[in-house]
Design a protein around this motif. Structure first.
Motif, short mmCIF file in Angstrom:
data_model
loop_
_atom_site.label_atom_id
_atom_site.label_comp_id
_atom_site.label_asym_id
_atom_site.label_seq_id
_atom_site.Cartn_x
_atom_site.Cartn_y
_atom_site.Cartn_z
N THR A 37 76.64 54.10 58.41
CA THR A 37 76.46 54.18 56.96
C THR A 37 77.21 53.01 56.33
O THR A 37 78.39 52.80 56.60
CB THR A 37 77.01 55.50 56.40
N ILE A 38 76.51 52.25 55.47
CA ILE A 38 77.09 51.03 54.90
C ILE A 38 76.95 51.06 53.39
O ILE A 38 75.86 51.32 52.86
CB ILE A 38 76.38 49.76 55.42
N GLY A 39 78.03 50.80 52.69
CA GLY A 39 77.98 50.61 51.23
C GLY A 39 78.35 49.18 50.92
O GLY A 39 77.91 48.25 51.58
N GLY A 40 79.19 49.00 49.91
CA GLY A 40 79.74 47.66 49.67
C GLY A 40 80.69 47.30 50.80
O GLY A 40 81.51 48.11 51.22
N VAL A 41 80.57 46.10 51.32
CA VAL A 41 81.32 45.70 52.51
C VAL A 41 82.51 44.83 52.10
O VAL A 41 82.32 43.75 51.53
CB VAL A 41 80.42 44.93 53.50
N GLN A 42 83.70 45.30 52.39
CA GLN A 42 84.91 44.50 52.15
C GLN A 42 85.15 43.60 53.36
O GLN A 42 85.17 44.07 54.49
CB GLN A 42 86.11 45.42 51.92
N MET A 43 85.36 42.32 53.11
CA MET A 43 85.37 41.36 54.21
C MET A 43 86.53 41.58 55.17
O MET A 43 86.42 41.22 56.35
CB MET A 43 85.42 39.93 53.66
N ASP A 44 87.64 42.18 54.72
CA ASP A 44 88.79 42.34 55.60
C ASP A 44 88.95 43.77 56.09
O ASP A 44 89.95 44.12 56.71
CB ASP A 44 90.08 41.90 54.90
N ALA A 45 87.95 44.64 55.84
CA ALA A 45 88.04 46.03 56.29
C ALA A 45 87.66 46.10 57.76
O ALA A 45 86.65 45.53 58.18
CB ALA A 45 87.11 46.91 55.47
N PRO A 46 88.46 46.80 58.59
CA PRO A 46 88.12 46.92 60.01
C PRO A 46 86.85 47.74 60.20
O PRO A 46 86.58 48.67 59.44
CB PRO A 46 89.34 47.61 60.61
N CYS A 47 86.06 47.39 61.19
CA CYS A 47 84.85 48.15 61.50
C CYS A 47 85.23 49.35 62.37
O CYS A 47 85.96 49.19 63.35
CB CYS A 47 83.84 47.26 62.22
N PRO A 48 84.75 50.55 62.07
CA PRO A 48 85.15 51.72 62.85
C PRO A 48 84.44 51.87 64.19
O PRO A 48 84.75 52.78 64.96
CB PRO A 48 84.77 52.89 61.92
N TYR A 49 83.51 50.96 64.49
CA TYR A 49 82.69 51.11 65.70
C TYR A 49 83.11 50.11 66.78
O TYR A 49 83.33 48.93 66.49
CB TYR A 49 81.21 50.91 65.38
N ALA A 50 83.20 50.58 68.00
CA ALA A 50 83.43 49.68 69.12
C ALA A 50 82.17 48.88 69.43
O ALA A 50 82.24 47.72 69.82
CB ALA A 50 83.86 50.48 70.36
N VAL A 51 81.01 49.53 69.23
CA VAL A 51 79.71 48.90 69.50
C VAL A 51 78.74 49.33 68.41
O VAL A 51 78.77 50.48 67.95
CB VAL A 51 79.15 49.35 70.88
N ILE A 52 77.89 48.42 67.97
CA ILE A 52 76.76 48.76 67.11
C ILE A 52 75.49 48.26 67.77
O ILE A 52 75.42 47.10 68.19
CB ILE A 52 76.90 48.13 65.71
N ILE A 53 74.49 49.13 67.87
CA ILE A 53 73.17 48.70 68.33
C ILE A 53 72.30 48.50 67.10
O ILE A 53 72.18 49.37 66.25
CB ILE A 53 72.54 49.70 69.32
N ASP A 54 71.73 47.30 67.00
CA ASP A 54 71.00 46.86 65.81
C ASP A 54 69.50 46.91 66.08
O ASP A 54 68.99 46.22 66.94
CB ASP A 54 71.44 45.44 65.46
N ARG A 55 68.79 47.73 65.27
CA ARG A 55 67.35 47.85 65.42
C ARG A 55 66.58 47.39 64.17
O ARG A 55 65.36 47.50 64.14
CB ARG A 55 66.99 49.31 65.72
N ILE A 56 67.29 46.87 63.14
CA ILE A 56 66.60 46.66 61.87
C ILE A 56 67.06 45.44 61.09
O ILE A 56 66.42 45.04 60.13
CB ILE A 56 66.73 47.94 61.00
#
Length: 322
Positions: A37-56
């Motif tokens: 789930t993605i809203g406004g993205v802060q450039m220095d916020a850590p990503c909570p995922y070790a891996v993301i699979i991108d289909r889109i």
């Protein structure tokens, strides 16, 4: 717990099956999966995922920008968003040809139309009119006209004459197109390649309507052992060169030679209703195991800005006879 994020579009079978398969094993693996789930993205916020699979993200620029930022925080993205953004089919054909993979003769064509702010001065380096006859003499007829970075068989045309080529080209708008030799094939296969190593060959008929293209025959009954082994080897070579962890490679087979027709499919069709239950189960199982492994141990030999094709071409040059 390590988390795998799943970034999807309109798919309704593969993503939930993938999430369920990963979560079924979470007690043993320490890895869970969920939709991103993605809203406004802060450039220095850590990503909570070790891996993301991108289909889109190839259709949503906002997602692609988010994935590049997530990469900076240490998240493994499948497939690499930097290379996917830079890649195109014409480069792939030229690279594969230099690696020794059989490729139909292909020519890159300039766009027919441009955005409004492009003027004749912007195009002063462009030959006009094009030497259509020399292009056709090189590629031959019939030929296939298709976008240099498209997918899903969109805007693909069979061309049978020079006049037809010019007429169809005039309707392609701002698309950058390639003209490719038509391989009159006697067999055709579509291959999943996962983790640059695991290959599933699927007999396929591109002339049949979607979603009936996959043939009900085993690869072993469809291909001779040497041809089967060559296709597996070249699938691995192409994905290793391009850095794709998920891809499909299509080969048109003529007189025993597999011609690589298309191998820039980093978010390939994996819906159960089109690929069939056996192929679907293989895809869910193989991709889930790869994502779990990446979440647990990271990606082996990660390269941020250097791709294997550079090394492989250098190796080939060193071993080629002078």
């Amino acid at each position: 717990m390590k988390k795998v994020g799943v970034l999807v579009g309109r798919e309704n079978t593969f993503p939930p099956a993938l999430i369920e398969r990963i979560n079924m094993q979470s007690n043993e693996t320490g890895v869970t999966a969920e939709y991103v789930t993605i809203g406004g993205v802060q450039m220095d916020a850590p990503c909570p995922y070790a891996v993301i699979i991108d289909r889109i993200s190839h259709e949503i620029p906002f997602y692609r920008a988010y994935l590049k930022n997530a990469y900076l925080s240490g998240t493994i993205i499948v497939n690499n968003p930097f290379w996917w953004s830079a890649d195109d089919k014409f480069f792939n054909y030229a690279m594969a040809d230099k690696l020794g993979v059989a490729i139909p003769k292909t020519a890159l064509l300039p766009q027919k139309e441009y955005m409004e702010r492009i003027t004749s001065q912007s195009l002063r380096n462009l030959q006009f009119p094009l030497d259509w006859q020399s292009i056709v003499d090189y590629v031959g007829l019939p030929a296939i006209l298709k976008p240099h970075d498209g997918g899903g068989w969109r805007d693909v045309y069979r061309i049978n004459s020079l006049d037809e080529l010019i007429q169809v080209y005039d309707r392609t708008g701002q698309l950058c197109m390639t003209l490719q030799e038509f391989v009159k094939f006697d067999r055709y296969v579509r291959c999943y390649c996962i983790g640059k190593q695991h290959v599933l060959i699927m007999p396929y008929d591109p002339a049949r309507p979607y979603p009936t293209q996959y043939l009900d025959i085993t690869p072993e009954d469809y291909l001779e052992p040497d041809l089967h082994a060559r296709i597996v080897r070249e699938c691995r070579l192409l994905c290793e060169a391009l850095g794709y962890d998920i891809n499909t490679i299509e080969f048109a087979i003529r007189d025993g030679i597999p011609y690589a027709i298309d191998f820039m499919n980093p978010a390939p069709d994996a819906d159960s209703f089109s690929v069939g239950p056996v192929n679907f189960e293989w895809m869910v199982s193989t991709v889930s195991q790869m994502l779990i492994r990446f979440a647990q141990t990271g990606r082996p030999h990660e390269r941020t800005h250097s791709f294997r094709w550079q090394e492989l071409l250098a190796e080939r040059a060193e071993t080629s006879p002078r």
